[in-house]
Design a protein around this motif. Structure first.
Motif, short mmCIF file in Angstrom:
data_model
loop_
_atom_site.label_atom_id
_atom_site.label_comp_id
_atom_site.label_asym_id
_atom_site.label_seq_id
_atom_site.Cartn_x
_atom_site.Cartn_y
_atom_site.Cartn_z
N ASN A 4 0.80 -1.22 0.00
CA ASN A 4 0.00 0.00 0.00
C ASN A 4 0.84 1.27 0.00
OD1 ASN A 4 -2.87 -0.77 0.02
ND2 ASN A 4 -2.33 -1.87 1.86
N SER A 5 2.00 1.23 0.63
CA SER A 5 2.81 2.44 0.75
C SER A 5 3.76 2.64 -0.42
CB SER A 5 3.62 2.41 2.05
OG SER A 5 4.50 1.30 2.06
N LEU A 6 4.18 1.55 -1.08
CA LEU A 6 5.19 1.66 -2.12
C LEU A 6 4.74 1.11 -3.47
CD1 LEU A 6 8.08 2.41 -2.90
CD2 LEU A 6 8.80 0.12 -2.11
N LEU A 7 4.35 -0.17 -3.51
CA LEU A 7 4.06 -0.82 -4.79
C LEU A 7 2.77 -0.32 -5.43
CD1 LEU A 7 5.09 -4.51 -4.03
CD2 LEU A 7 6.37 -2.75 -5.27
N LYS A 8 1.72 -0.21 -4.64
CA LYS A 8 0.43 0.21 -5.20
C LYS A 8 0.49 1.59 -5.86
CE LYS A 8 -4.37 1.09 -3.78
NZ LYS A 8 -5.30 1.05 -2.62
N PRO A 9 1.10 2.62 -5.22
CA PRO A 9 1.18 3.92 -5.89
C PRO A 9 1.92 3.85 -7.22
CG PRO A 9 1.66 4.16 -3.57
CD PRO A 9 1.61 2.68 -3.84
N LEU A 10 2.95 3.00 -7.31
CA LEU A 10 3.69 2.85 -8.56
C LEU A 10 2.86 2.14 -9.62
CD1 LEU A 10 7.21 1.85 -7.20
CD2 LEU A 10 6.54 4.05 -8.18
N LEU A 11 2.22 1.05 -9.23
CA LEU A 11 1.40 0.28 -10.16
C LEU A 11 0.22 1.08 -10.68
CD1 LEU A 11 1.42 -3.22 -8.41
CD2 LEU A 11 2.56 -2.61 -10.56
N PHE A 12 -0.36 1.91 -9.81
CA PHE A 12 -1.54 2.68 -10.19
C PHE A 12 -1.20 3.85 -11.12
CE2 PHE A 12 -5.53 1.65 -7.65
CZ PHE A 12 -5.17 0.33 -7.49
N GLN A 13 0.10 4.10 -11.32
CA GLN A 13 0.51 5.08 -12.32
C GLN A 13 0.49 4.48 -13.73
OE1 GLN A 13 1.26 8.42 -11.73
NE2 GLN A 13 0.44 7.91 -9.70
N LEU A 14 0.41 3.16 -13.79
CA LEU A 14 0.46 2.44 -15.05
C LEU A 14 -0.94 2.06 -15.52
CD1 LEU A 14 3.34 -0.05 -14.13
CD2 LEU A 14 3.56 2.13 -15.37
N ASP A 15 -1.08 1.80 -16.80
CA ASP A 15 -2.30 1.22 -17.35
C ASP A 15 -2.65 -0.04 -16.56
OD1 ASP A 15 -4.23 0.54 -19.75
OD2 ASP A 15 -2.93 -1.20 -19.51
N ALA A 16 -3.94 -0.27 -16.31
CA ALA A 16 -4.36 -1.37 -15.45
C ALA A 16 -3.89 -2.73 -15.96
CB ALA A 16 -5.89 -1.36 -15.29
N GLU A 17 -4.02 -2.96 -17.26
CA GLU A 17 -3.60 -4.25 -17.80
C GLU A 17 -2.09 -4.40 -17.78
OE1 GLU A 17 -4.04 -7.21 -21.70
OE2 GLU A 17 -5.16 -5.32 -21.63
N TYR A 18 -1.35 -3.34 -18.07
CA TYR A 18 0.10 -3.41 -18.05
C TYR A 18 0.61 -3.67 -16.63
CZ TYR A 18 5.01 -2.25 -18.83
OH TYR A 18 6.38 -2.30 -18.90
N ALA A 19 -0.02 -3.04 -15.64
CA ALA A 19 0.35 -3.28 -14.24
C ALA A 19 0.12 -4.74 -13.88
CB ALA A 19 -0.46 -2.37 -13.32
N HIS A 20 -1.00 -5.30 -14.36
CA HIS A 20 -1.27 -6.72 -14.11
C HIS A 20 -0.23 -7.59 -14.79
CE1 HIS A 20 -3.54 -10.42 -13.45
NE2 HIS A 20 -3.27 -10.72 -14.71
N THR A 21 0.17 -7.23 -16.01
CA THR A 21 1.18 -8.01 -16.74
C THR A 21 2.50 -8.02 -15.98
OG1 THR A 21 0.14 -7.50 -18.86
CG2 THR A 21 2.44 -8.21 -18.91
N LEU A 22 2.92 -6.86 -15.47
CA LEU A 22 4.17 -6.79 -14.71
C LEU A 22 4.08 -7.64 -13.44
CD1 LEU A 22 5.21 -3.03 -14.91
CD2 LEU A 22 6.20 -4.97 -16.13
N THR A 23 2.95 -7.55 -12.75
CA THR A 23 2.75 -8.34 -11.53
C THR A 23 2.79 -9.82 -11.86
OG1 THR A 23 1.36 -6.57 -10.61
CG2 THR A 23 1.18 -8.75 -9.60
N HIS A 24 2.15 -10.18 -12.95
CA HIS A 24 2.09 -11.58 -13.36
C HIS A 24 3.49 -12.10 -13.71
CE1 HIS A 24 1.01 -15.12 -15.76
NE2 HIS A 24 -0.14 -15.10 -15.11
#
Length: 360
Positions: A4-24
């Motif tokens: 919540n403090s680090l990863l989420k703010p970074l991921l939420f700067q990205l397109d939703a599908e691209y963020a999911h792809t990186l996480t995957h």
């Protein structure tokens, strides 16, 4: 906390599908690395005797599962087990591979803690995915969610044969199979929730005639009215379906905090996340009462906290699934719910999840 403090703010700067792809991609690498798997297990895994259940002859170490859609192609079930899930569901898988709908096709609604997606059943195809899953070594139940290939030319009898192929292949490896009859993201916009079509599909799958078949669950849309649900439920009961899942994404945009202009810009797609919670709870209750609590129910749609999870269990759910909640809360959500649930059971001096509803 780190999420919540680090990863989420970074991921939420990205397109939703691209963020999911990186996480995957990271999850896939972690699934292939025993050290990372052990680290994830040490941080996130939480189990307790009070959470264990036997359903369909399967052992569920806790009631929280990974919903279909997160791991469409069966790449990362090992790391999901390490993160503390009690079971995982792969898919939706379809007979033929598909790239899905054009991008962009996934959108966050942060004010509503929700998502809208129109992915279009993108997946590697049944044959490839089943072959991949045969090489996985899991100690938790594996569910496989099947749907019709995303192709408007595959209709009628061809559509049913499409399902039958995936069902037959999935039986080779699945601990249970979910029949996705309600996905709204195919080109033609139709589903198998038409009563006549559903009856034909279930007849073709021969569930009623084959007592040895893998436990089979039907997943309903969140947009069904109670009379519509009861009609479909009656057909399913005639075909001796083993359990039910409530519920899939919604086409409705009612009562959202996200402004209307943003929603118009996003366009069509299935809504998931917190706004579905009340619908899911209501549908679980309807199904539980209609089946006299005799059929296992998997609750899904809007679980992002212990309170919502408890409402679904008290309404009659035996198992639960999360997806959108993970995006907003991170992987610690599973541990948080399980830990609070175990404490809740102990405080009420009961011995199992099954006794929760009766204890309130």
């Amino acid at each position: 906390m780190i999420y919540n403090s680090l990863l989420k703010p970074l991921l939420f700067q990205l397109d939703a599908e691209y963020a999911h792809t990186l996480t995957h991609r990271f999850a896939k690498a972690a699934s292939q690395n025993s050290l990372l798997g052990q680290l994830a297990k040490g941080i996130y895994d939480y189990q307790a005797p009070e959470l264990e259940q036997q359903i369909w002859g399967l052992s569920f170490r806790n009631p929280i599962g990974l919903a279909a859609g997160f791991d469409k192609n069966g790449d990362i079930p090992e790391i999901m087990e390490a993160l503390g899930f009690g079971f995982v569901e792969i898919g939706s898988i379809t007979q033929q591979p598909s790239t899905g709908n054009p991008k962009p096709r996934a959108f966050r609604l942060p004010k509503d803690r929700a998502l809208i997606n129109r992915m279009g059943l993108n997946n590697d195809g049944t044959q490839t995915i089943i072959k991949r899953l045969k090489n996985k070594n899991l100690s938790i139940p594996l569910g496989i969610n099947i749907a019709k290939t995303h192709d408007s030319n595959i209709m009628g009898e061809a559509g049913i044969k499409d399902y039958v192929y995936s069902f037959t292949k999935a039986k080779e490896i699945a601990d249970y199979i979910t029949i996705n009859i309600s996905c709204p993201n195919t080109t033609e916009g139709k589903t198998f929730e038409d009563p006549e079509v559903l009856a034909k599909l279930l007849s073709a799958l021969s569930i009623r005639e084959d007592a040895r078949t893998v436990p089979t669950v039907v997943k309903f849309s969140s947009d069904l009215t109670k009379p519509q649900l009861m009609e479909l439920l009656d057909i399913c009961e005639q075909h001796r379906i083993h359990g039910y899942m409530a519920c899939n994404t919604s086409s409705s945009r009612d009562d959202l905090s996200t402004n209307r202009s943003t929603l118009r810009q996003i366009g069509r797609g299935g809504l998931s996340g917190r706004p579905l919670a009340s619908k899911s709870v209501a549908m679980i209750s309807w199904i539980s009462k209609a089946t006299n609590g005799q059929k296992p129910i998997i609750g899904v749609g809007g679980i992002d906290s212990f309170d919502t999870a408890l409402k679904m269990l008290k309404a009659g759910a035996d198992l639960l699934q999360v997806y959108t909640g993970l995006i907003y809360e991170g992987p610690s959500l599973v541990k948080s719910i399980n830990k609070k649930l175990a404490n809740h059971i102990r405080e009420r001096n009961i011995s199992s999840i099954h006794q929760l509803a009766a204890s309130e």
